[in-house]
Design an enzyme around this catalytic site. Structure first.
Site, short mmCIF file in Angstrom:
data_model
loop_
_atom_site.label_atom_id
_atom_site.label_comp_id
_atom_site.label_asym_id
_atom_site.label_seq_id
_atom_site.Cartn_x
_atom_site.Cartn_y
_atom_site.Cartn_z
N ASP A 1 -6.71 6.24 16.31
CA ASP A 1 -7.10 6.13 14.90
C ASP A 1 -7.61 4.72 14.60
O ASP A 1 -7.21 4.10 13.61
CB ASP A 1 -5.93 6.50 13.98
CG ASP A 1 -6.38 6.80 12.54
OD1 ASP A 1 -7.59 7.09 12.35
OD2 ASP A 1 -5.55 6.74 11.62
N GLY B 1 0.84 -1.20 0.00
CA GLY B 1 0.00 0.00 0.00
C GLY B 1 0.86 1.24 0.00
O GLY B 1 1.99 1.24 0.53
#
Length: 353
Positions: free
Chosen positions: A158, A41
């Protein structure tokens, strides 16, 4: 629409930090010990690549960061390394091997277990609603992992499906502690994380929030596991709060006394009309009994409580009757023993948390 992560580090107070400082030593290896890297990614933050350790053949994930202006993000990597090291032994946080440096460029990267695809990607490929037993097992693991993190004074900040890995062993693990903060650092804290999963007190600018912001995020994850989509999808902080209150009802002095004193509440006179028009929460309409049992809904409601003083903690959530069927489930004792990075002598990075 994709929600964006907003990075904001908690302020540092030198005197308080000195009083609380604990030194952690993080292993420092070299990227020469790895081969066959392929990208998993990439984004504005940097990149995550998969590689294999030359000596053991073990697959690892290597995270590189970029700083604005082209820097290597070394300070942020060191901070995240310290948080990952502090979570060692937590089976629901991705396993950490240490740092590795590229001898040619001096660029640093984090070396972690390659622990499967993200929950976000797994949900994208899910054609049918997940069975409640599957949701229950995943939430038990996530809340157990969060309880251990919070017990170590770490707030992730997060938590979202993209930062949860789903392994072939059916264990879910938190990853990406890049926005985490240590609760030993005194407030004020700034907003940090991904808006769709941010707790109301953070969106409202409360400077002394605590680990309960993670519990709210886990409630959002649970809702997404059941419904397939993010529950609250605002376009900015104000709209996000309106999305939340449109489902859970507008807080009043009985449910959350602090709320009425906020600038948001003072600047939104239409909230009183909405409060009169919508009598309380419509969350049960979103998750009827055909989707979620009474006990499951009671837990979800406890996680998605606007007033953090009334919100369940991770420890309290794990005692909920919804989990009674799996209370006997064993927590993995520890992650697999981590092979040393290089066999040659290593330097070490020293981190203070």
């Amino acid at each position: 629409m994709a929600a964006c992560a907003v990075e904001a580090a908690a302020p540092r107070h030198a005197a308080a930090r000195q009083a609380r400082k604990r030194t952690r030593v993080v292993a420092m290896g070299t990227t020469d010990d790895y081969e066959g890297a392929c990208c998993l990614g990439e984004g504005a933050f940097g990149a995550v690549v998969m590689a294999r350790h030359r000596g053991t053949g073990r697959a690892v994930a290597m995270k590189y960061l970029r700083e604005p202006g082209g820097g290597g993000g070394h300070a942020a990597l060191l901070q995240e390394a310290c948080f990952l090291e502090a979570c060692a032994g937590n089976p629901f946080v991705v396993g950490f091997h240490g740092l590795a440096r590229d001898p040619a460029t001096a660029e640093l990267c984090l070396v972690m277990d390659c622990a499967g695809q993200s929950l976000h990607d797994a949900l994208l490929g899910q054609r049918h609603p997940l069975p409640e037993d599957t949701v229950r097992a995943a939430m038990w693991q996530l809340l157990t992992g969060a309880k251990r993190m919070h017990g170590g004074h770490i707030i992730h900040r997060d938590i979202k499906p993209a930062n949860i890995l789903v392994g072939g062993d059916q264990i879910v693990r938190f990853c990406d502690l890049g926005l985490a903060v240590c609760m030993a650092e005194p407030p004020p804290y700034k907003a940090a994380g991904t808006m769709w999963y941010m707790a109301p007190e953070m969106l409202l600018g409360k400077p002394d929030y605590d680990a309960l912001v993670d519990v709210w995020s886990l409630g959002c994850v649970m809702a997404e596991l059941i419904g397939g989509d993010a529950l609250f999808q605002g376009i900015d902080y104000e709209d996000q709060l309106c999305e939340i209150f449109g489902v859970l009802g507008v807080p009043d002095d009985a449910t959350w006394p602090w709320f009425s004193a906020t600038a948001f509440a003072a600047g939104m006179p239409e909230l009183e009309k909405q409060r009169r028009r919508c009598k309380g929460s419509v969350l049960r309409c979103v998750f009827p009994e055909s989707k979620l049992s009474e006990e499951g809904f009671d837990l979800l409601s406890g996680l998605l409580t606007c007033n953090p003083d009334k919100r369940l903690t991770a420890a309290a959530a794990l005692r909920h009757p919804w989990f009674s069927k799996i209370q006997s489930q064993e927590v993995p004792k520890k992650e697999e023993a981590v092979s040393p990075l290089p066999k040659r002598p290593r330097r070490h990075a020293v981190c203070a948390t």
